[in-house]
Each structure stands twice: as structure tokens, then as C-alpha cells.
Design an enzyme around this catalytic site. Structure first.
Site, PDB file in Angstrom:
ATOM      1  N   GLY A 243       0.778  -1.235   0.000  1.00 35.86           N
ATOM      2  CA  GLY A 243       0.000   0.000   0.000  1.00 35.86           C
ATOM      3  C   GLY A 243       0.805   1.277   0.000  1.00 35.86           C
ATOM      4  O   GLY A 243       0.218   2.363   0.007  1.00 35.86           O
ATOM      5  N   ARG A 283       2.810  -1.685  -5.924  1.00 29.80           N
ATOM      6  CA  ARG A 283       2.904  -0.422  -6.663  1.00 29.80           C
ATOM      7  C   ARG A 283       4.231   0.325  -6.432  1.00 29.80           C
ATOM      8  O   ARG A 283       4.840   0.822  -7.373  1.00 29.80           O
ATOM      9  CB  ARG A 283       1.754   0.469  -6.188  1.00 29.80           C
ATOM     10  N   CYS A 349     -14.793   2.187 -27.476  1.00 29.38           N
ATOM     11  CA  CYS A 349     -16.144   2.764 -27.563  1.00 29.38           C
ATOM     12  C   CYS A 349     -16.749   2.992 -26.189  1.00 29.38           C
ATOM     13  O   CYS A 349     -17.769   2.380 -25.837  1.00 29.38           O
ATOM     14  CB  CYS A 349     -17.050   1.835 -28.353  1.00 29.38           C
ATOM     15  N   GLU A 350     -16.115   3.824 -25.385  1.00 32.12           N
ATOM     16  CA  GLU A 350     -16.646   4.195 -24.069  1.00 32.12           C
ATOM     17  C   GLU A 350     -16.198   5.630 -23.814  1.00 32.12           C
ATOM     18  O   GLU A 350     -15.041   5.976 -24.077  1.00 32.12           O
ATOM     19  CB  GLU A 350     -16.030   3.340 -22.942  1.00 32.12           C
TER      20      GLU A 350
HETATM   21  C1  LIG Z   1      -2.709  -5.577  -3.624  1.00 38.12           C
HETATM   22  C2  LIG Z   1      -2.077  -6.114  -2.424  1.00 38.12           C
HETATM   23  C3  LIG Z   1      -0.773  -5.720  -2.073  1.00 38.12           C
HETATM   24  C4  LIG Z   1       0.017  -4.689  -2.846  1.00 38.12           C
HETATM   25  O1  LIG Z   1      -0.557  -3.429  -2.743  1.00 38.12           O
HETATM   26  P1  LIG Z   1       0.228  -2.153  -3.335  1.00 38.12           P
HETATM   27  O2  LIG Z   1      -0.704  -1.029  -3.082  1.00 38.12           O
HETATM   28  O3  LIG Z   1       0.434  -2.390  -4.776  1.00 38.12           O
HETATM   29  O4  LIG Z   1       1.508  -2.023  -2.591  1.00 38.12           O
HETATM   30  C5  LIG Z   1      -0.200  -6.307  -0.972  1.00 38.12           C
HETATM   31  N1  LIG Z   1      -0.870  -7.222  -0.220  1.00 38.12           N
HETATM   32  C6  LIG Z   1      -2.134  -7.606  -0.526  1.00 38.12           C
HETATM   33  C7  LIG Z   1      -2.808  -8.601   0.338  1.00 38.12           C
HETATM   34  C8  LIG Z   1      -2.776  -7.066  -1.622  1.00 38.12           C
HETATM   35  O5  LIG Z   1      -4.034  -7.435  -1.900  1.00 38.12           O
END
Ligand SMILES: *Cc1c(COP(=O)(O)O)cnc(C)c1O
Length: 423
Positions: A243, A283, A349-350
Site C-alpha cells: 500500500g 505499486r 467505444c466508451e
Molecule cells: C494488492 C495487495 C498488495 C500490494 O498493494 P500495493 O498497493 O500495490 O503495494 C499487498 N498485499 C495484498 C494482500 C494485496 O491485496
């Protein structure tokens, strides 16, 4: 001038590392996803260094970008993987990953997912329901195995991110409440095929402040203290998910792994030594090290708008349509042509197939090339064949040289496995 992780203008031409992007395009055509793996590895090292004071494992979240050479490069650098399905597991193994560094998450694991995970010898299942506990225990027991699991806690922590990518609040489908976890732990002796090795949470994506991690960890430690006396062996793993937010444009900040490590160390205090800490960045390792290169298909002035129609669309890069996400867009060749305001759209087409509205770029013509930045995460991994559009080609730059990672799909690929009526 640097424009993203591993991308810069040299002599007015966009380069990926030291490779001129237009030289790659000449071979691959567009649309093309292009990743600088050297920049991804630098992010991985930054992440690893931030958590070096912990007993720590990185489980890169494969769903963010599952391109094989990317998984290969991360494997070689010592990174583990978090997979969400047997498909992702298969990719990680194909890239040479050590199964003992793979964890499997997901709210709806199937029997086949679990069987494949056990057969491969993955290290952990992150479990999200009592039903899943029973299924894993049953399958493992039948194979004479004991599966190590982490229970995924829903810490009911609010994050200030887009509602579609927030996952750690009570209303979400993810994880187990503290009372569910206590009740599962009290029944653990009834589940002989599994061992509760610790607790996990994942708060959501694109989080820009370290505070929710501290809050989540406090809840997690409390639950761990409650359940430890109920278990035969003391749990010793804490997984704080991913995250970590990235800088998508100049208006936004980013969350550095060091900021998260600092608040975790603060909450854990002297207990830091007791635990193995797992992080699951997705990410933050890849987003800014990837671009989507597209050609201008048409320029279409209308009464009060000037549309720039690209050959890449929402089927290639869904984030703007799905999350109202914005990506910076730059020409491959810097120019001092007059600036124009464009509505930059794809061919699908959106109406939601729109990348940017009234966006300033030097005047462009049919055939000119642009790059959509920060497209390395949740770009190609979310792409689809909508409008029967072949998936884009993918290429990487690794140790200064470029390699094709995936051929552009052919029209025959699009019909693979399909049948006509026997008329
Ligand atoms: C999607 C996800 C991540 C990675 O999240 P990022 O925002 O890309 O760092 C890590 N752990 C779980 C359980 C996820 O579902």
C-alpha cells in the site's frame, strides 16, 4: 532531465536508462509497455534497506505487474512474492522464484489454488475466513502436511485513499475481525492440517501517511497477545501488507518505506526482535519505472475541444477509467512547438476511455509518439481484450539493454480456444 524512475530526456529524446525509447518502438510498434528493471531493483534495495533493522522478508505483490522478466530480476535480487492465484504462482515459479519465499493471499482461494500452493511448497497462506481455514487444513491433512498460515486481520483502520482501493475497514470483504480471529485460534486444535504462524493485514493501496500502519499494528499486537496462549507454538510472523503510496504527479507526495519502518519500530519497541516482519509492496516498486508508449492515431478538433486520439486505450491502461487516476503524458521528443490543450483519449467505444482533459502538450500530429508515465503498476496486469484489441507488447531494459518481454497479441491469439457452431 529525469521524468520518472529510470526515464529521462537526453538530447530531447526520451530514454529508458541509456536506451532511446524510439529505437525500441521501431522494433515493437505501439502500444508498448516499457519497464526499467534497473530502476525497479533500485526501489527494491531502498525498500529492503529501510527494513534492515528488522528480521524482514519482502513479498512483492505479483498482481501489480507480473511480467516474467520483472519477476526474474526480483528473484535474482533475493525478493519473495505474494501471489493471489495459482496463475500468479505459476508465473512466479516460471520466473525461477524459490517457493519458500512465496506467500499466497486472496479472499476466494479455490481448492486448486491451495493444492498448487501446497504442492509447490510455498511458505505461507494468508487466510481470510473460517471456511478457508477448514479447506486448507483438510487438503493439507490429506497430503500428510501442515500448512503455515497467517490470519488476515481486518483492523478497521481508515485510510485516505480512493474507496475502490481501500481494504482495511470493517465494511470491506477482506480479512477477519479480532473476535473472529480469537474464535479461530481457540479452535486451532480442531484444524490439524494448519499452524497459525502469525497475523497479517493489508490496509489498501496508495496510502500516503505512515499513521494507519501504526494504528493497524497496535490492533494486531493486541490480538496476537490474546491468541498466543491458545496456541501450541507462539506465532512469530507479522505481515503489514503493501500500500506504500507513490508520486503520480508533482501535486502528490509519496510514502517512503523508511517512514513506515520508523513508526513500526516505534510501536514494537523492544518487541521488534521477537518477530519476523513481512512487507508486501506492489505499486511502490514498479509504478514509476514503467511507461505506456502510444502513437497519435488522429487529431480531431471539435467546436470547443481538441481531441488527441491515441492507439492505446482503457483496455491497455484501465486506471483512469476505473479510479479516475491521472497519468502524466509527455511527448517522446521534446519540442518547442506551440502548446495546445488536448483531451487525450483512446480508441475504445466508451466515454470513460479518457486519459486526460484539457491537457497541455506541444502541438502533435498523427504518428507522433507519447508516453503515459507511472504505468508500471496495475497497467498491463489489468489490461483486457475489450473491443477485441490485442494486448500490447511489453519490453524491459535490464542492465542497460532492452529485451522483448511479451509479443503483441495477434488476431489469432484473440480467438484461441473459441469454437464456431457446427453449421
Ligand atoms: C494488492 C495487495 C498488495 C500490494 O498493494 P500495493 O498497493 O500495490 O503495494 C499487498 N498485499 C495484498 C494482500 C494485496 O491485496
Amino acid at each position: 532531465m529525469t521524468v520518472a524512475d529510470g526515464f529521462s530526456y537526453r538530447d530531447h529524446e526520451l530514454h529508458c536508462g541509456s536506451v532511446r525509447v524510439v529505437d525500441i518502438i521501431r522494433e515493437t510498434g505501439t502500444p508498448l509497455y516499457l519497464y526499467n528493471l534497473d530502476a525497479v531493483l533500485a526501489r527494491f534495495e531502498q525498500h529492503r534497506a529501510a527494513f534492515a533493522s528488522f528480521s524482514h522478508r519482502t513479498s512483492y505483490a505479483v498482481k501489480a505487474n507480473s511480467t516474467l522478466p520483472l519477476l526474474q530480476a526480483l528473484t535474482n535480487a533475493g525478493c519473495g512474492f505474494d501471489v493471489n492465484s495459482r496463475g500468479e504462482l505459476h508465473r512466479a515459479l516460471k520466473a525461477g522464484a524459490d517457493a519458500r519465499r512465496i506467500t499466497m493471499t486472496g479472499v476466494g482461494k479455490s481448492r486448486a489454488d491451495i493444492e498448487d500452493g501446497l504442492a509447490a511448497g510455498i511458505s505461507l497462506f494468508n487466510v481470510e475466513s473460517a471456511s478457508e481455514c477448514r479447506l486448507i487444513s483438510e487438503i493439507a491433512e490429506a497430503q500428510g502436511m501442515v500448512a503455515d498460515i497467517l490470519l488476515r486481520l481486518n483492523p478497521d483502520v481508515e485510510t485516505e485513499t480512493h474507496p475502490y482501493i481501500s481494504t482495511g475497514e470493517a465494511a470491506h470483504k477482506f480479512g477477519l475481525s479480532p473476535s473472529d480471529i480469537r474464535s479461530l485460534a481457540s479452535q486451532a486444535s480442531w484444524l490439524p492440517g494448519l499452524r497459525i504462524a502469525g497475523l497479517a493485514f493489508h490496509l489498501g493501496s496508495q496510502i500516503l501517511s505512515p499513521a494507519p500502519y501504526a494504528q493497524g499494528l497496535r490492533v494486531l499486537l493486541k490480538v496476537l497477545d490474546d491468541i498466543t496462549p491458545m496456541l501450541d507454538r507462539a506465532p512469530d510472523i507479522i505481515d503489514i501488507g503493501g500500500g506504500f503510496g507513490v508520486r503520480y504527479d508533482a501535486h502528490h507526495g509519496e510514502l517512503l518505506p523508511g517512514q513506515v519502518a520508523a513508526v513500526l519500530a516505534n510501536v514494537l519497541g523492544p518487541r521488534e526482535e521477537t518477530w519476523t516482519l513481512i512487507t508486501e509492496p506492489g505499486r511502490s516498486l514498479v509504478a514509476n519505472a514503467g511507461v505506456l508508449v502510444a502513437s497519435v492515431e488522429h487529431v480531431k478538433p471539435s467546436e470547443d475541444r481538441n481531441f488527441l486520439i491515441l492507439d492505446a486505450g482503457m483496455n491497455d491502461l484501465l486506471r483512469p477509467a476505473l479510479y479516475q487516476a491521472s497519468h502524466s503524458i509527455i511527448p517522446l521528443r521534446e519540442s518547442d512547438a506551440d502548446m495546445q490543450l488536448y483531451d487525450i483519449v483512446g480508441p475504445v467505444c466508451e466515454s470513460s476511455d479518457t486519459f486526460a482533459v484539457r491537457y497541455g502538450l506541444p502541438s502533435l500530429e498523427r504518428g507522433d509518439l507519447v508516453a503515459l508515465l507511472s504505468a508500471g503498476a496495475y497497467g498491463s496486469s489489468m489490461s483486457s481484450n475489450y473491443n477485441s484489441r490485442p494486448l500490447a507488447a511489453e519490453a524491459v531494459v535490464y542492465e542497460g539493454r532492452w529485451h522483448l518481454a511479451r509479443e503483441r497479441q495477434s488476431l489469432d491469439d484473440l480467438q484461441r480456444g473459441e469454437r464456431l457452431l457446427p453449421l
